[in-house]
Scaffold this motif. Structure first.
Motif, PDB file in Angstrom:
ATOM      1  N   SER A  78     -12.911   0.997 -11.194  1.00 14.05           N
ATOM      2  CA  SER A  78     -13.955   1.329 -12.376  1.00 14.05           C
ATOM      3  C   SER A  78     -13.339   1.208 -13.833  1.00 14.05           C
ATOM      4  CB  SER A  78     -14.448   2.843 -12.142  1.00 14.05           C
ATOM      5  OG  SER A  78     -15.008   3.166 -13.196  1.00 14.05           O
ATOM      6  N   GLN A  79     -12.140   1.603 -13.892  1.00 15.25           N
ATOM      7  CA  GLN A  79     -11.272   1.358 -15.237  1.00 15.25           C
ATOM      8  C   GLN A  79     -11.069  -0.308 -15.427  1.00 15.25           C
ATOM      9  OE1 GLN A  79      -8.006   3.545 -14.862  1.00 15.25           O
ATOM     10  NE2 GLN A  79      -8.864   5.402 -15.704  1.00 15.25           N
ATOM     11  N   SER A  81     -13.126  -2.634 -13.989  1.00 13.52           N
ATOM     12  CA  SER A  81     -14.279  -3.107 -14.321  1.00 13.52           C
ATOM     13  C   SER A  81     -14.924  -2.999 -15.753  1.00 13.52           C
ATOM     14  CB  SER A  81     -15.441  -2.659 -13.383  1.00 13.52           C
ATOM     15  OG  SER A  81     -16.797  -3.098 -13.956  1.00 13.52           O
ATOM     16  N   THR A  82     -14.562  -1.761 -16.362  1.00 11.76           N
ATOM     17  CA  THR A  82     -14.827  -1.179 -17.750  1.00 11.76           C
ATOM     18  C   THR A  82     -14.026  -2.224 -18.629  1.00 11.76           C
ATOM     19  OG1 THR A  82     -15.427   0.910 -17.136  1.00 11.76           O
ATOM     20  CG2 THR A  82     -14.882   0.224 -19.298  1.00 11.76           C
ATOM     21  N   LEU A  83     -12.809  -2.433 -18.135  1.00 14.30           N
ATOM     22  CA  LEU A  83     -11.826  -3.271 -19.235  1.00 14.30           C
ATOM     23  C   LEU A  83     -12.271  -4.688 -19.312  1.00 14.30           C
ATOM     24  CD1 LEU A  83      -9.184  -3.424 -20.944  1.00 14.30           C
ATOM     25  CD2 LEU A  83      -8.118  -3.977 -18.806  1.00 14.30           C
ATOM     26  N   PHE A 115     -15.370  -5.667 -18.903  1.00 15.76           N
ATOM     27  CA  PHE A 115     -16.781  -5.830 -19.739  1.00 15.76           C
ATOM     28  C   PHE A 115     -16.419  -5.714 -21.178  1.00 15.76           C
ATOM     29  CE2 PHE A 115     -19.890  -3.428 -21.792  1.00 15.76           C
ATOM     30  CZ  PHE A 115     -21.039  -4.256 -21.614  1.00 15.76           C
ATOM     31  N   THR A 116     -15.278  -4.954 -21.576  1.00 18.83           N
ATOM     32  CA  THR A 116     -14.873  -4.857 -22.957  1.00 18.83           C
ATOM     33  C   THR A 116     -14.190  -6.213 -23.444  1.00 18.83           C
ATOM     34  OG1 THR A 116     -14.459  -2.476 -22.594  1.00 18.83           O
ATOM     35  CG2 THR A 116     -13.502  -3.548 -24.354  1.00 18.83           C
TER      36      THR A 116
END
Length: 100
Positions: free
Chosen positions: A21-22, A24-26, A28-29
């Motif tokens: 999850s982290q 994926s978030t990174l 995206f950012t």
């Protein structure tokens, strides 16, 4: 012992999910940052082009000022001034967008 093994496996799976999850978030950012930089570069190019057009139009207006045909001069000056104001507004908008 089996219970401890199951608990450890559950904890390991939870950590894997959290890590995924982290990650994926990174990603995206980072993609969003790159897209913003590309947009800012494009806005900067457009701003420089618009400023160049303004300078060209101002030069044309000065050139027209020496024209003796005042009716034609007045019409062309109004047209060029209108274009200059539009481009200045566009530049201001681009700068505002760039500074967001």
């Amino acid at each position: 012992l089996e219970k401890e093994l199951r608990d450890a496996q559950t904890e390991a799976n939870d950590l894997k999910l959290k890590f995924a999850s982290q990650a994926s978030t990174l990603q995206f950012t980072e993609t969003a940052k790159q897209e913003k930089e590309e947009m800012l570069d494009k806005l900067e190019r457009q701003s420089r082009e618009a400023e160049s057009q303004i300078l060209s139009l101002q030069s044309q207006v000065q050139s027209l000022s020496s024209n003796t045909n005042t009716g034609e001069l007045t019409s062309k000056l109004a047209e060029k001034d209108s274009t200059i104001r539009r481009l200045e507004t566009d530049i201001s908008s681009l700068r505002d967008e760039k500074n967001k």
